[in-house]
Write a protein that holds these residues in place. Structure first.
Motif, mmCIF file in Angstrom:
data_model
loop_
_atom_site.group_PDB
_atom_site.id
_atom_site.type_symbol
_atom_site.label_atom_id
_atom_site.label_comp_id
_atom_site.label_asym_id
_atom_site.label_seq_id
_atom_site.Cartn_x
_atom_site.Cartn_y
_atom_site.Cartn_z
ATOM 1 N N LYS A 59 0.832 -1.242 0.028
ATOM 2 C CA LYS A 59 -0.015 0.079 0.089
ATOM 3 C C LYS A 59 1.136 1.262 0.070
ATOM 4 N N SER A 84 1.653 5.343 -0.666
ATOM 5 C CA SER A 84 0.855 6.624 -0.533
ATOM 6 C C SER A 84 2.020 7.752 -0.793
ATOM 7 N N VAL A 96 -2.702 10.804 -1.604
ATOM 8 C CA VAL A 96 -3.164 9.693 -2.733
ATOM 9 C C VAL A 96 -2.392 8.311 -2.458
ATOM 10 N N GLY A 130 -2.564 3.748 -3.059
ATOM 11 C CA GLY A 130 -2.976 2.406 -3.733
ATOM 12 C C GLY A 130 -2.899 1.252 -2.988
ATOM 13 N N GLY A 135 -6.635 2.519 -6.584
ATOM 14 C CA GLY A 135 -6.318 3.640 -6.309
ATOM 15 C C GLY A 135 -7.267 4.718 -5.154
ATOM 16 N N ASN A 136 -6.604 5.385 -4.511
ATOM 17 C CA ASN A 136 -7.557 6.057 -3.552
ATOM 18 C C ASN A 136 -6.954 7.603 -3.205
ATOM 19 N N GLU A 171 -12.297 6.000 -4.096
ATOM 20 C CA GLU A 171 -11.602 4.843 -4.643
ATOM 21 C C GLU A 171 -12.138 4.290 -5.842
ATOM 22 N N GLY A 219 -11.162 0.477 -7.971
ATOM 23 C CA GLY A 219 -10.287 -0.799 -7.752
ATOM 24 C C GLY A 219 -10.747 -1.974 -9.039
#
Length: 301
Positions: free
Chosen positions: A148, A150, A159, A161, A192-193, A213, A215
């Motif tokens: 993860k 960021s 941001v 992922g 992705g967020n 988000e 995905g």
């Protein structure tokens, strides 16, 4: 009489000088006790109540409320490395297991504004067998690994992922009683967020943020053949209203996965609970409200 007056004046002068001399004498300072270094250990914990436990666009609670909770032990090894291990749990209403427990362990690394969370997760579904659906299915307990990343661009935008894969052993290749898994068991998902913190504070100490988000979850042909699950794209966007340790998450979910024919071999992750009296559509767009409480032991001291 004159001598007496002079004597009194001299005595007063000496009396006035003595305190002044005493004030000028060095005073031994009290030793300064250094503040205790903060402990590298900490425990994070929390609880949540949600109107619908949705995972990647699919309801895990059959559109019913769910209770959730977690705790995590953290160890700060350096200013850029934190190790952790914990467990998260939720009630379920999928027609399979009645509960889900996720055991996690990993490391969180940070360099400036960049962060990276590397870990493994073990999905545990106690009693996750259902013989009443077609075909009979089982929620097997299995392990996956995740990454993860960021990046914090500024105070209002971060941001990130997620990438997770199951080492070709999705669901531990578990199937219903009397059946044998045939084929591969590949699975991964990528998302992705972002966290967008709004500058407006409706009340002091209340922070608002928007959290979108998107995905994609992929299942191999073996997973589709044995469980019916199909690859899909999901999305969600939420408004978080945070006050200290309490957060109200208002979120809208969607997915392009559509249910197959209920009660047949074409049933997929959207309607596999039908045979046990579950919903005919665990997917579909929906609004979910979640009230969360999160804190740490260090914050309570």
């Amino acid at each position: 009489m004159k001598k007496v007056v002079l004597s009194v004046v001299a005595a007063l002068a000496v009396t006035a000088v003595v305190p002044a001399l005493a004030a000028d004498m060095p005073v031994k300072a009290k030793p300064v006790v250094p503040a205790a270094a903060p402990s590298p250990w900490d425990v994070a914990f929390g609880a949540a109540f949600t109107s619908d436990y949705v995972l990647r666009g699919v309801s895990q609670s059959n559109h019913k409320p769910a209770a959730q909770g977690y705790f995590e032990v953290d160890y700060t090894a350096t200013d850029w490395l934190k190790l952790y291990a914990g467990v998260w749990g939720s009630s379920l209403w999928t027609g399979f297991a009645d509960a889900e427990f996720d055991f996690t362990g990993g490391a969180r690394l940070s360099w400036g504004n960049f962060g990276l969370d590397l870990g493994v997760i073990y999905y545990y579904y106690p009693g996750g067998i259902n013989s009443s659906v077609v075909p009979p299915l089982s929620n097997g307990s299995y392990t996956e690994a995740y990454a993860k990343p960021s990046y914090k661009f500024n105070d209002w935008l971060t941001v990130g992922g997620v990438f997770e894969t199951g080492f070709g052993d999705f669901n531990n290749k578990a199937v219903g009683p009397g059946l044998i898994w045939v084929g591969d068991a590949g699975h991964y998902f990528a998302a992705g967020n972002a966290v967008i913190t709004l500058p407006w504070h409706p009340v002091a100490d209340v922070t608002l943020s928007i959290n979108p988000e998107i995905g994609y979850e992929w299942y191999s042909s073996g997973v589709t053949a044995n469980m019916g699950f199909i690859s899909d794209t999901y999305w969600d966007v939420g408004l978080d209203i945070n006050y200290k340790a309490v957060t109200l998450d208002l979120r809208y979910w969607g997915t392009n996965a559509k249910p197959g024919i209920a009660g047949t071999a074409t049933a997929n992750q959207c309607n596999t609970a039908v045979g046990s009296g579950g919903s005919s559509n665990l997917c579909g767009d929906r609004f979910v409200a979640t009230l969360k409480f999160d804190t740490t032991l260090s914050a309570l001291k």
